[in-house]
Design a protein around this motif. Structure first.
Motif, PDB file in Angstrom:
ATOM      1  N   LEU A  17       0.893  -1.280   0.087  1.00 37.66           N
ATOM      2  CA  LEU A  17       0.029   0.153   0.021  1.00 37.66           C
ATOM      3  C   LEU A  17       0.916   1.281  -0.052  1.00 37.66           C
ATOM      4  N   PRO A  18       0.366   2.496  -0.410  1.00 37.93           N
ATOM      5  CA  PRO A  18      -0.913   2.678  -1.289  1.00 37.93           C
ATOM      6  C   PRO A  18      -0.931   1.794  -2.624  1.00 37.93           C
ATOM      7  N   SER A  19      -1.997   1.239  -3.114  1.00 29.66           N
ATOM      8  CA  SER A  19      -1.930   0.467  -4.239  1.00 29.66           C
ATOM      9  C   SER A  19      -3.415   0.804  -5.022  1.00 29.66           C
ATOM     10  N   ARG A  20      -3.347   1.107  -6.108  1.00 34.75           N
ATOM     11  CA  ARG A  20      -4.682   1.300  -6.877  1.00 34.75           C
ATOM     12  C   ARG A  20      -5.120  -0.103  -7.356  1.00 34.75           C
ATOM     13  N   ALA A  21      -3.975  -0.852  -7.824  1.00 36.20           N
ATOM     14  CA  ALA A  21      -4.531  -2.246  -8.208  1.00 36.20           C
ATOM     15  C   ALA A  21      -4.913  -3.187  -7.254  1.00 36.20           C
ATOM     16  N   ALA A  22      -4.488  -2.741  -5.924  1.00 38.12           N
ATOM     17  CA  ALA A  22      -5.214  -3.587  -4.722  1.00 38.12           C
ATOM     18  C   ALA A  22      -6.617  -3.054  -4.709  1.00 38.12           C
ATOM     19  N   ARG A  23      -6.964  -1.889  -4.779  1.00 42.20           N
ATOM     20  CA  ARG A  23      -8.202  -1.334  -4.504  1.00 42.20           C
ATOM     21  C   ARG A  23      -9.413  -1.848  -5.643  1.00 42.20           C
ATOM     22  N   PHE A  24      -8.889  -2.372  -6.681  1.00 43.93           N
ATOM     23  CA  PHE A  24      -9.694  -3.105  -7.643  1.00 43.93           C
ATOM     24  C   PHE A  24     -10.124  -4.354  -7.074  1.00 43.93           C
ATOM     25  N   GLN A  25      -9.490  -4.928  -6.208  1.00 44.01           N
ATOM     26  CA  GLN A  25     -10.019  -6.248  -5.747  1.00 44.01           C
ATOM     27  C   GLN A  25     -10.562  -5.846  -4.329  1.00 44.01           C
ATOM     28  N   VAL A  26     -10.890  -5.026  -3.811  1.00 39.76           N
ATOM     29  CA  VAL A  26     -11.350  -4.669  -2.388  1.00 39.76           C
ATOM     30  C   VAL A  26     -12.675  -4.235  -2.592  1.00 39.76           C
ATOM     31  N   GLY A  27     -13.726  -4.649  -1.544  1.00 40.92           N
ATOM     32  CA  GLY A  27     -14.937  -3.750  -1.567  1.00 40.92           C
ATOM     33  C   GLY A  27     -14.937  -3.364  -0.077  1.00 40.92           C
ATOM     34  N   PHE A  28     -15.561  -2.223   0.133  1.00 38.57           N
ATOM     35  CA  PHE A  28     -15.289  -1.362   1.189  1.00 38.57           C
ATOM     36  C   PHE A  28     -16.631  -0.644   1.736  1.00 38.57           C
ATOM     37  N   LEU A  29     -17.046  -0.967   2.958  1.00 36.00           N
ATOM     38  CA  LEU A  29     -18.223  -0.375   3.463  1.00 36.00           C
ATOM     39  C   LEU A  29     -17.663   0.573   4.760  1.00 36.00           C
ATOM     40  N   PRO A  30     -17.728   1.966   4.416  1.00 37.70           N
ATOM     41  CA  PRO A  30     -17.169   2.684   5.579  1.00 37.70           C
ATOM     42  C   PRO A  30     -18.251   2.801   6.684  1.00 37.70           C
ATOM     43  N   GLU A  31     -17.442   3.135   7.870  1.00 38.27           N
ATOM     44  CA  GLU A  31     -18.548   3.310   9.196  1.00 38.27           C
ATOM     45  C   GLU A  31     -19.362   4.225   9.103  1.00 38.27           C
ATOM     46  N   ALA A  32     -20.502   4.081   9.600  1.00 38.56           N
ATOM     47  CA  ALA A  32     -21.766   4.910   9.462  1.00 38.56           C
ATOM     48  C   ALA A  32     -21.717   5.594   7.937  1.00 38.56           C
ATOM     49  N   PRO A  33     -22.144   4.898   7.051  1.00 36.98           N
ATOM     50  CA  PRO A  33     -21.900   5.280   5.624  1.00 36.98           C
ATOM     51  C   PRO A  33     -22.651   6.513   5.252  1.00 36.98           C
ATOM     52  N   TYR A  34     -22.045   7.402   4.505  1.00 37.09           N
ATOM     53  CA  TYR A  34     -22.772   8.831   4.041  1.00 37.09           C
ATOM     54  C   TYR A  34     -22.448   8.405   2.521  1.00 37.09           C
ATOM     55  N   PHE A  35     -23.756   8.465   1.928  1.00 35.94           N
ATOM     56  CA  PHE A  35     -23.562   8.412   0.484  1.00 35.94           C
ATOM     57  C   PHE A  35     -24.259   9.749  -0.038  1.00 35.94           C
ATOM     58  N   TYR A  36     -24.131   9.833  -1.288  1.00 35.42           N
ATOM     59  CA  TYR A  36     -24.784  10.988  -1.963  1.00 35.42           C
ATOM     60  C   TYR A  36     -26.542  10.950  -1.807  1.00 35.42           C
ATOM     61  N   ASP A  37     -27.112  11.717  -0.772  1.00 27.74           N
ATOM     62  CA  ASP A  37     -28.411  11.267  -0.704  1.00 27.74           C
ATOM     63  C   ASP A  37     -29.543  11.408  -1.743  1.00 27.74           C
ATOM     64  N   TYR A  38     -29.068  11.993  -2.623  1.00 24.20           N
ATOM     65  CA  TYR A  38     -29.993  12.206  -3.864  1.00 24.20           C
ATOM     66  C   TYR A  38     -29.980  11.118  -4.805  1.00 24.20           C
ATOM     67  N   LEU A  39     -29.169  10.153  -4.561  1.00 25.61           N
ATOM     68  CA  LEU A  39     -29.072   8.890  -5.358  1.00 25.61           C
ATOM     69  C   LEU A  39     -30.061   8.027  -5.080  1.00 25.61           C
ATOM     70  N   THR A  40     -30.501   6.950  -6.116  1.00 22.40           N
ATOM     71  CA  THR A  40     -31.130   5.807  -5.437  1.00 22.40           C
ATOM     72  C   THR A  40     -30.102   4.719  -5.348  1.00 22.40           C
ATOM     73  N   VAL A  41     -30.515   3.342  -4.724  1.00 16.28           N
ATOM     74  CA  VAL A  41     -29.449   2.495  -4.387  1.00 16.28           C
ATOM     75  C   VAL A  41     -28.896   1.962  -5.710  1.00 16.28           C
ATOM     76  N   ALA A  42     -29.731   2.038  -6.806  1.00 16.53           N
ATOM     77  CA  ALA A  42     -29.398   1.400  -8.111  1.00 16.53           C
ATOM     78  C   ALA A  42     -28.393   2.612  -8.551  1.00 16.53           C
ATOM     79  N   GLU A  43     -28.527   3.630  -8.600  1.00 20.05           N
ATOM     80  CA  GLU A  43     -27.718   4.797  -9.069  1.00 20.05           C
ATOM     81  C   GLU A  43     -26.340   4.777  -8.367  1.00 20.05           C
ATOM     82  N   LEU A  44     -26.237   4.644  -6.777  1.00 21.15           N
ATOM     83  CA  LEU A  44     -24.973   4.566  -6.056  1.00 21.15           C
ATOM     84  C   LEU A  44     -24.245   3.191  -6.532  1.00 21.15           C
ATOM     85  N   CYS A  45     -25.096   2.149  -6.801  1.00 26.52           N
ATOM     86  CA  CYS A  45     -24.170   0.800  -7.470  1.00 26.52           C
ATOM     87  C   CYS A  45     -23.674   1.236  -8.809  1.00 26.52           C
TER      88      CYS A  45
END
Lengths: 319, 261
Positions: free
Chosen positions: A75-103
């Motif tokens: 690390l830091p490695s962009r190549a590694a991030r391709f293979q990682v899925g991450f859920l942040p703590e108490a996630p804040y997402f763009y609240d105007y998006l739907t879950v399909a748009e977020l995905c």
């Protein structure tokens, strides 16, 4: 050495407070390894350094010292991030998006073709149980629903390693069970799951290995079995004895004494002579119902480590 | 790379399009254009007043909108932690900064087009055709707005919205009056001259984009008469582009070093 998904060596992170320039050591030489295909629970009280460790692994924070690899990539490695899925703590997402748009946004950042993005988003929305709310903007979601949406976006790239920061936070018991099942199913698919939590029952239920971090230092590291079987805290005994009988001689040596009707239960200390106590109980007219050695639970261990840390000098860490 | 930048740009556009203040600004500018019909008739200079009001509104509100978007959109990503789910994916931080800028540039372009259409409509009502001069002035205003957005993003990459707004506003004002400041400093003491020269060197020459009513190479230019050539517009655009690239590069560098806690 086993194939490692995460290899953290002597990781340190020191902040300086804005005005006083006081040093705050959030991580103090954290070292641990996560084998591929395992579920790894990262446990610690609030402010222990769990989130700082995870954010460092995810490239959000630059470590002050030490090193880390993810799936063999330094690390830091962009190549590694391709293979990682991450859920942040108490996630804040763009609240105007739907879950399909977020995905879809997550999929675009991974460079997934449009047709695959759509198919995978549909599957994941179904899998996390948000099909009925897929048309709603995220701002209308409850905390638990946001957590599920976060899980869906974290899995868009079909990651080899899934990093979840407090995935059970904000979920009701049913939601927690569903997330636990999801984590187990990810392992069944051969994926590695690294998650932080302070809900110890979840850790005991599903993890292959556990690490306990307190005040920026790793205090324990091993399988739940290894960690909790080392110490016998005492022996729980239960007898039936006449209500009128004097049991002082039996209860003197124990604690957590409870007497209800003809039932007497107590916990004898770890060093007690159980055979002698049983003989004494028989002599008093008692009938043995249960004798169970009480091993330390993960919760006991966790609380003990936190107490130990309180007793040790504070590094001033608070993240 | 292009796909990731475009994804961030589109999302930024979508985010900005939800800011109600922008709709207020559009209404304000369109209203000012309509008011210019009345003012023009009172002054018996219908076309002149309509163009002046239209171009000034475009430049002023375009720049203020650029500052507003620039200082808030990047900052709120960090403040609200929406950035955590983004930069943990395989996107470089400079790609994120460029994507944010392009999204803002898209919003500002739509605004400039709307302001231009409002002015054209007023001119059409007055029976005046849109001249090449007006088109050139609109393009120059567009360049200015895009440059101001890059200034705001630069400050936003390391400062709070309030401080970023003040810095960006100060740079915009100074950049607009550079020739006047230079002229005033000619008679000042040597150290003020030096200080002025250094200050003006680190500020984009935004006055290059608002030339109507000024002298260029000794010749008076006006959008109502003799105006600049397309060659001038192109060179001014390159000047703006240079600043935009430089400021975004610095922003990306600062952003790269940040911890997202």
């Amino acid at each position: 050495m086993a194939d490692l998904a995460i290899d953290v060596r002597d990781l340190t992170k020191t902040y300086r407070t804005p005005f006083a320039r006081r040093k705050v050591e959030a991580l103090r030489g954290v070292t641990f390894q996560v084998e591929k295909g395992h579920i790894f629970g990262f446990v610690g009280p609030n402010g222990a350094g769990k989130t700082t460790t995870i954010r460092t692994l995810m490239g959000l924070i630059r470590p002050t010292g030490g090193s880390a690899t993810i799936l063999g990539k330094q690390l830091p490695s962009r190549a590694a991030r391709f293979q990682v899925g991450f859920l942040p703590e108490a996630p804040y997402f763009y609240d105007y998006l739907t879950v399909a748009e977020l995905c879809d946004l997550a999929g675009r950042l991974f460079g997934i073709p449009a047709a695959v993005r759509k198919k995978r988003a549909d599957e994941l929305i179904e899998r996390v149980g948000l099909s009925r709310a897929r048309g709603q903007a995220l701002k209308k979601y409850s905390k638990g629903m946001l957590q599920r949406a976060g899980l869906a976006q974290a899995l868009m790239n079909d990651p080899e390693l899934v990093v979840l920061d407090e995935p059970m936070s904000g979920l009701d018991p049913i939601g927690r069970k569903e997330v636990r099942d999801l984590i187990l199913s990810l392992r069944d698919q051969g994926k590695t799951v690294f998650f932080s939590t302070h809900i110890l029952s979840d850790v005991e239920a599903i993890t292959d290995r556990v690490a306990i971090i307190v005040k920026g230092e790793l205090r324990e590291h091993g399988t739940p079995g290894e960690l909790v079987s080392r110490t016998v805290l005492g022996t729980d005994v239960m007898i039936r004895i006449a209500e009128a009988a004097d049991v002082t001689a039996l209860t003197d040596a124990g604690d957590r004494v409870r007497r209800k009707g003809d039932a007497l239960s107590l916990t004898l200390p770890a060093n007690a002579d159980i055979d002698a106590w049983i003989a004494k109980a028989h002599a008093a007219g008692g009938k043995i119902v249960q004798v169970t050695p009480r091993h330390e639970t993960l919760e006991d261990l966790f609380l003990r480590k936190v107490e130990d840390a309180k007793a040790s000098p504070s590094p001033g860490g608070d993240t | 790379m292009i796909g990731r930048i475009w994804a961030i740009a589109l999302n930024t556009f979508r985010e900005a399009a939800r800011i109600r203040v922008l709709y207020g600004i559009v209404v304000l500018v369109v209203g000012a254009n309509l008011l210019s019909i009345v003012l023009g008739e009172m002054a018996h200079e219908e076309t002149r007043v309509a163009r002046d009001v239209g171009l000034t509104g475009m430049s002023l509100f375009g720049a203020l909108t650029a500052i507003f978007l620039g200082v808030f959109l990047l900052y709120t990503e960090v403040q609200r932690r929406t950035i955590h789910a983004i930069v943990s994916k395989p996107i470089e931080r400079w790609e994120f900064v460029v994507g944010k800028y392009l999204g803002m540039a898209l919003v500002l372009t739509v605004l400039v087009v709307l302001f231009g259409l409002a002015m054209t409509l007023v001119n059409a009502v007055q029976g005046t055709p849109v001249t090449g001069n007006v088109v050139q002035a609109i393009v120059l205003a567009w360049f200015e707005v895009l440059t101001v957005a890059a200034i705001a993003i630069f400050f936003s990459s390391f400062s709070t919205p309030f401080m970023s707004g003040i810095f960006a506003l100060a740079m915009w004002v100074i950049g607009r009056v550079t020739p006047d400041v230079e002229a005033a400093a000619r008679t000042a003491s040597p150290w003020i001259k030096t200080l002025t020269r250094i200050t003006l060197e680190i500020v984009p020459d935004l006055h290059l984009f608002a030339v109507s009513g000024r002298s260029i190479d000794g010749a008076h230019v006006s959008v109502h008469g003799d105006f600049v050539s397309w060659g001038y517009v192109g060179l001014a655009g390159l000047h703006g582009l240079g600043w935009i690239i430089g400021l975004l590069a610095l922003s990306a560098l600062l952003f790269h070093r940040r911890d997202f806690v």
